[in-house]
Design a protein around this motif. Structure first.
Motif, PDB file in Angstrom:
ATOM      1  N   ASP A  48       0.817  -1.216   0.000  1.00 24.17           N
ATOM      2  CA  ASP A  48       0.000   0.000   0.000  1.00 24.17           C
ATOM      3  C   ASP A  48       0.850   1.264   0.000  1.00 24.17           C
ATOM      4  OD1 ASP A  48      -2.649  -1.441   2.006  1.00 24.17           O
ATOM      5  OD2 ASP A  48      -2.503  -1.133  -0.160  1.00 24.17           O
ATOM      6  N   ARG A 104       2.010   1.906  -3.378  1.00 20.73           N
ATOM      7  CA  ARG A 104       0.898   2.333  -4.217  1.00 20.73           C
ATOM      8  C   ARG A 104       0.599   3.811  -3.991  1.00 20.73           C
ATOM      9  NH1 ARG A 104      -3.518  -1.866  -3.887  1.00 20.73           N
ATOM     10  NH2 ARG A 104      -2.036  -3.021  -5.113  1.00 20.73           N
ATOM     11  N   SER A 105       0.569   4.230  -2.728  1.00 26.02           N
ATOM     12  CA  SER A 105       0.253   5.642  -2.486  1.00 26.02           C
ATOM     13  C   SER A 105       1.388   6.537  -2.962  1.00 26.02           C
ATOM     14  CB  SER A 105      -0.062   5.882  -1.017  1.00 26.02           C
ATOM     15  OG  SER A 105       0.965   5.389  -0.220  1.00 26.02           O
TER      16      SER A 105
END
Lengths: 358, 194, 207
Positions: free
Chosen positions: C6, C9-10
């Protein structure tokens, strides 16, 4: 129609026989929210039933509590101090304001103005609920009145907030009326619909704004004079036609009268105790006997009939629900009208199923 | 005239079933009373009561000593009945309440009373509710059927001797007979989910 | 297979690159447009309506409209006491809703009968007949509590995968989507509960 329907006010079912679009026969089916309140009341102490009375007419917990407190105070011969009576009147009138404004919003939603008047109504209601919450700890289920007085003493700041709200409410009503009351769609949908004659209303035991819209001047605040209502100067609006528009207008006018009562009450609240010093909160066992106490709730006459046999629990605990008796005339009002009108008529009777089914 | 002993002092009038309808019509139509608004109709269940009466008899002692007192206890079964209480007000003359009571003969086979719906229409739904929850049959009621419970329901729930169906609900700290109830319910369902 | 965390991804999103999987997109669409069925039973219904009004505004969570018809809704918020008289209608409505559907039990009465647990006509919790996803305690729960419950449901939906045992009901072939409707018996509902959905909870004293 129902029990799940976008326009019924809770789980209420009407078995309707139609001729085309006109209603020929209508039988209401109740009991979908029958929660055995009276049986639980027999198994609970007097004070323990107080939170259950909140859940009867769940929009007006304060007035339900007051009606029950009056019945028990009659049963036990308790007196209420002056400040407590004033506070009770203030809270009851605030409750009446938020109930009538909710009704206006729901009625307009039933006619089809989906959502917007309800948004306005709930915006004001949130202010009143904020007051209830800061006083009693809960927005809706207040559980605030006690036998012999009130539970919490409102502070001077609370009184100030209440005064500000009352002053602002008049302006809100003007805005609401400008938008709604002269609206030709509302007038076309509600004038002449569901006419109730005065004689029928009295025979059928109708009480509350519905009765006064039919032209009968019977307001328990004036008749019984409970609390200190005789000290206040207010008028009782009466309707001339008994149709749905009259029922709506009566509630708007009653809101204005409530604002007048609130102004006088907030100005004159005396200092003092809020609870009768001789009243026992726990272990309250009244002498054997019975009593019937009633008040003018926002929906009609709400009364409690209690039979005591000397034990801490009542022998018989009965609620006289205004919405239940007001439904007696539903069939007569709807005959000959269309289904859409029946929804509007039901909205103007102002039922709440927690009270109808208990 | 029944006295109401409590501080509320709302005395009531006990009327027999035979004259109930006439008394009601008199109360509604009489010029000085005009009780045109029947506010509340309540049902009350008074179950059978066992009354123990003690009789004391004094027998004087023939020898001149203290008299002998014997106590005799007799048990009497007072039959129960169902009672319907009407609260009447006058809208025209602004007085009230006048409380009228009527009792059925017994709780089993002759629990009937004349209906006062033809006199006051507000009694219509409330008498249906008393029929539903207590079992009092009102003769002359236009539409006597169950109103709060479903039509196939067989019991009269507000009676004092009503037994609820076995409907186990979880308790965080069961004690006493609740533990037994829990074990029975688990055995019945054949499995437990923790 | 290498997966992207995550954080990565961010980080990429900040640079303007949007990476996602079909599953995430599917769940994002589903969880952020949950349309509730307008189903208010009792007092909790008023708090539900207040949650949809201007102050608490459930519309910003995607529940823009409360659908009156069960065919168009995918969330059943059981708000208020379910009585035995009403229970068959609730289950019937639940059956009429199309999959994927979720149920929130709002308020103490819907969870377990609430303050009216001693009643002869009260169903001790809607989870006896209908599988409940989120329980919101309170009597009545504040509108903020309902919004919190809705967010929990959104988290739950987002966590569901498209295939495998974690998949929702409508994507699996081994689950039953039609729940039997109880009937009115002489003293109680028949059956008093649905054995596939509810078991008697264990009350034996814990060591």
């Amino acid at each position: 129609m129902g029990p799940h329907h976008p326009s019924t006010h809770g789980v209420f079912r009407m078995v309707v026989t139609l001729d085309g679009e006109r209603i020929v026969k209508l039988k209401p089916v109740l009991g979908y929210l029958h929660r055995n309140h009276e049986k639980i009341g027999e198994a609970t102490s007097y004070l323990g039933s107080m939170p259950y009375t909140d859940r009867l007419d769940y929009l007006n917990a304060m007035t339900n509590n007051w009606a029950y407190a009056i019945a028990v105070e009659k049963l036990g011969g308790l007196a209420v101090p002056e400040r407590a009576e004033y506070i009770r009147i203030i809270l009851a009138e605030l409750s009446r304001l938020q109930n009538h404004v909710c009704l206006a919003g729901f009625l307009l939603q039933d006619t089809g103005a989906s959502g917007t008047p309800l948004m306005y109504a709930f915006r004001e209601r949130e202010n009143i609920l904020g007051l209830f919450e800061s006083l009693s700890g809960s927005r809706m289920m207040c559980n605030y009145q006690r036998f012999g007085g009130c539970r919490v003493d409102p502070s001077a700041e609370w009184m100030q907030q209440a005064s500000t709200l009352v002053e602002g409410f008049g302006a809100f009503l003007d805005e609401f009326e400008e938008l709604i009351t002269g609206n030709e769609i509302l007038m076309a949908r509600t004038q002449g619909i569901g006419v109730l004659k005065a004689a029928d209303a009295v025979a059928a035991g109708i009480t509350g704004p519905m009765l006064r819209a039919a032209g009968v001047a019977y307001d328990i605040r004036k008749v019984d004079g409970y609390g200190f209502y005789p000290r206040f100067n207010f008028r009782v609006p009466l309707g001339a036609h008994g149709d749905t528009y009259d029922r709506y207008m009566i509630r708007i006018l009653e809101m204005r009268e409530s604002i007048a009562i609130l102004r006088q009450a907030l100005r004159d609240v005396p200092a003092g105790p809020i609870m009768d010093p001789k009243a026992k909160l726990r272990g309250f066992s009244p002498k054997p006997g019975e009593s019937y106490g009633r008040i003018e709730g926002p929906k009609g006459e709400i009364g409690f009939y209690l039979i005591s046999d000397g034990s801490p629990n009542p022998y018989r605990y009965r609620v006289r629900p205004p919405s239940f008796v007001n439904l007696t005339v539903l069939e007569d009002l709807c005959l000959g009208h269309t289904i859409a009108d029946s929804v509007v008529i039901l909205g103007s009777i102002d039922i709440v199923l927690g009270e109808v089914d208990r | 005239m029944l006295q109401n002993p409590g501080p509320a002092a709302q005395h009531s009038l006990l009327v027999s079933a035979a004259v109930l309808r006439q008394v009601a019509e008199f109360l509604r139509d009489d010029a000085s009373l005009r009780l045109d608004y029947c506010s509340n109709v309540t049902g009350v269940d008074w179950p059978d009561k066992v009354v123990v009466e003690t009789t004391r008899s004094t027998v004087p002692d023939p020898a001149g000593g203290p008299a002998k007192v014997t106590e005799q206890k007799t048990e009497r079964l007072e039959p129960g009945f169902l009672e319907v209480v009407y609260h009447l007000y006058s809208m025209v003359q602004r007085h009230g309440p006048v409380v009228v009571r009527a009792r059925t003969a017994n709780r089993t086979d002759s629990a009937t009373l004349p209906s006062l719906t033809p006199v006051w229409r507000s009694a219509e739904f409330q008498e249906r509710e008393i029929f539903d929850l207590f079992g009092v049959v009102f003769t002359g009621h236009p539409d006597l059927r169950r109103i709060l419970m479903w039509d196939g329901f067989k019991d009269y729930p507000m009676r004092r001797d009503y037994v609820e169906p076995e409907d186990y609900a979880w308790e965080p700290t069961p004690h006493g007979d609740l533990v037994e109830k829990a074990k029975r319910a688990q055995a019945q369902s054949g499995g437990a989910q923790t | 297979m290498p997966t992207i965390t995550d954080e990565e991804r961010s980080e990429l999103r900040r640079h303007g690159i949007l990476l996602t999987s079909v599953e995430e997109l599917y769940n994002w669409g589903r969880s952020h447009s949950v349309w509730p069925l307008q189903f208010g039973l009792a007092c909790c219904a008023i708090e539900m309506i207040a949650a949809s009004m201007a102050r608490f505004d459930i519309a910003r969570f995607g529940s823009e409209v409360f659908r009156p018809s069960p065919r168009q809704a995918d969330l059943l918020i059981v708000s208020g006491t379910v009585t035995k008289k009403m229970a068959p209608q609730v289950v019937r409505l639940w059956n009429q809703m199309a999959e994927p559907k979720y149920c929130i039990a709002m308020g103490a009465c819907a969870i377990s009968g609430g303050p009216f647990k001693r009643g002869y006509n009260v169903l001790k919790g809607i989870d006896r007949f209908v599988p409940v996803d989120v329980y919101i305690p309170g009597c009545p729960p504040r509108p903020e509590a309902l919004l919190h419950g809705l967010m929990e449901l959104q988290k739950k939906i987002s966590g569901q995968s498209i295939s495998g045992p974690e998949a929702p009901r409508h994507l699996r072939s081994d689950t039953n989507c039609e729940f039997p409707v109880p009937e009115f018996g002489e003293h109680d509902l028949l059956p008093p509960n649905n054995p596939e959905v509810w078991h008697v909870p264990d009350s034996s004293p814990k060591p």
